[in-house]
Design a protein around this motif. Structure first.
Motif, mmCIF file in Angstrom:
data_model
loop_
_atom_site.group_PDB
_atom_site.id
_atom_site.type_symbol
_atom_site.label_atom_id
_atom_site.label_comp_id
_atom_site.label_asym_id
_atom_site.label_seq_id
_atom_site.Cartn_x
_atom_site.Cartn_y
_atom_site.Cartn_z
ATOM 1 N N PRO A 1 0.727 -1.193 0.076
ATOM 2 C CA PRO A 1 -0.101 0.008 -0.028
ATOM 3 C C PRO A 1 0.927 1.334 -0.025
ATOM 4 C CG PRO A 1 -0.877 -1.464 1.782
ATOM 5 C CD PRO A 1 0.484 -1.905 1.142
ATOM 6 N N ARG A 2 0.367 2.326 -0.910
ATOM 7 C CA ARG A 2 1.064 3.523 -0.732
ATOM 8 C C ARG A 2 0.803 4.547 0.155
ATOM 9 N NH1 ARG A 2 -0.054 5.964 -6.898
ATOM 10 N NH2 ARG A 2 1.691 7.399 -5.902
ATOM 11 N N SER A 3 1.829 5.467 0.741
ATOM 12 C CA SER A 3 1.483 6.509 1.762
ATOM 13 C C SER A 3 0.927 7.458 1.273
ATOM 14 C CB SER A 3 2.752 6.768 2.380
ATOM 15 O OG SER A 3 3.711 7.563 1.604
ATOM 16 N N GLY A 4 0.267 8.359 2.216
ATOM 17 C CA GLY A 4 -0.486 9.740 1.792
ATOM 18 C C GLY A 4 0.502 10.844 0.989
ATOM 19 N N TRP A 5 1.815 10.862 1.564
ATOM 20 C CA TRP A 5 2.777 11.867 1.002
ATOM 21 C C TRP A 5 3.029 11.525 -0.367
ATOM 22 C CZ3 TRP A 5 4.708 16.130 1.112
ATOM 23 C CH2 TRP A 5 5.896 16.635 0.618
ATOM 24 N N SER A 6 3.396 10.264 -0.789
ATOM 25 C CA SER A 6 3.358 9.820 -1.946
ATOM 26 C C SER A 6 2.558 10.243 -2.968
ATOM 27 C CB SER A 6 3.796 8.297 -2.098
ATOM 28 O OG SER A 6 2.506 7.609 -1.694
ATOM 29 N N SER A 7 1.323 10.466 -2.752
ATOM 30 C CA SER A 7 0.307 10.794 -3.606
ATOM 31 C C SER A 7 0.177 12.178 -3.525
ATOM 32 C CB SER A 7 -0.990 9.931 -3.199
ATOM 33 O OG SER A 7 -1.385 10.525 -1.828
ATOM 34 N N VAL A 8 0.769 12.988 -2.567
ATOM 35 C CA VAL A 8 0.273 14.512 -2.512
ATOM 36 C C VAL A 8 1.703 15.215 -3.156
ATOM 37 C CG1 VAL A 8 0.058 16.581 -1.160
ATOM 38 C CG2 VAL A 8 -1.159 14.448 -0.661
ATOM 39 N N TRP A 9 2.702 14.616 -3.097
ATOM 40 C CA TRP A 9 3.888 15.671 -3.381
ATOM 41 C C TRP A 9 3.944 15.823 -5.070
ATOM 42 C CZ3 TRP A 9 7.709 14.342 -6.829
ATOM 43 C CH2 TRP A 9 7.851 13.001 -7.483
ATOM 44 N N PRO A 10 3.645 14.965 -5.958
ATOM 45 C CA PRO A 10 3.664 15.678 -7.205
ATOM 46 C C PRO A 10 2.804 16.831 -7.454
ATOM 47 C CG PRO A 10 3.334 13.109 -6.927
ATOM 48 C CD PRO A 10 3.117 13.789 -5.759
#
Length: 234
Positions: free
Chosen positions: A29-38
């Motif tokens: 599962p991906r973390s929340g930061w990995s989906s926001v930083w882009p």
């Protein structure tokens, strides 16, 4: 298809996993930061670009430049030319018109120090002109009686002397023959045909023209009744 009809032998995929374990998950599962930083990266990049463009445009706009200071304006040749002109441009030396000096800063000494060669003409006053004209029309040989009727002492003699100085040859001073003439101010009376002579007498002694009148005189061509100080013409 029922289980009894399944043609393949059972393997590890047919074993049911423990209760609560994820099913069909093959990646971590991906973390929340990995989906926001882009998205944050895109916002930062475009924001920087927009700021750079605005800064460039504001620097290239001449209307946003700082205006010159007062010292720079005073040092510019255009400003000095507008204020006072070039050094010495305000100098003028004209006979009878005045001198002026300009130092280029707008300040000059041009109050008019020139000297006129023409002497101011002295014109006779209107009063003197009127007296002279009236004397020309008067009969200076007429019998003029200057009578003091309660006026200042010696005023009758002063009046007759003034008439004599203007060419009247038969002016005499005396007191009024009765106690009171009934007048309240200086008056001039004249007999028929002596209006012009009476006008000249009144002008010399400062008696208003409206205080002259024709009367039936028993003695004298013109009579001056003095009640107050005479205003003798110069």
């Amino acid at each position: 298809m029922s289980k009894s009809q399944y043609p393949y032998p059972p393997d590890e995929f047919d074993v049911r996993g423990p209760e609560g374990a994820p099913v069909g998950v093959h990646r971590e599962p991906r973390s929340g930061w990995s989906s926001v930083w882009p998205f944050l990266l895109v916002a930062v990049v475009f924001g920087g670009l927009a700021l750079g463009v605005m800064t460039y445009l504001s620097d290239s706009d001449p209307s946003t430049e700082n205006p010159p200071t007062a010292a720079e304006q005073s040092a510019s040749p255009d400003a000095s030319a507008d204020e006072g002109g070039g050094e010495g441009s305000g100098e003028g030396d004209a006979e009878g018109s005045g001198e002026g000096e300009g130092d280029g800063s707008g300040e000059g000494d041009g109050s008019g120090d020139g000297e006129s060669t023409e002497e101011p003409s002295e014109e006779p006053s209107e009063e003197a002109t009127d007296v002279a004209a009236l004397l020309e029309a008067a009969d200076t040989s007429a019998y003029v009686r200057v009578l003091n009727d309660g006026g200042p002492s010696g005023e009758a003699g002063r009046g007759s002397d003034a008439l004599g100085a203007q060419g009247f040859t038969n002016a005499v001073a005396d007191n009024y023959p009765t106690d009171d003439s009934g007048q309240t101010t200086n008056v001039v009376w004249y007999t028929e045909g002596r209006a012009e002579t009476a006008a000249a007498v009144a002008a010399v002694l400062g008696v208003p023209a409206e205080e002259t009148s024709e009367q039936a005189l028993s003695d004298g061509d013109v009579i001056v009744v003095i009640k107050q100080e005479l205003d003798i013409a110069e």
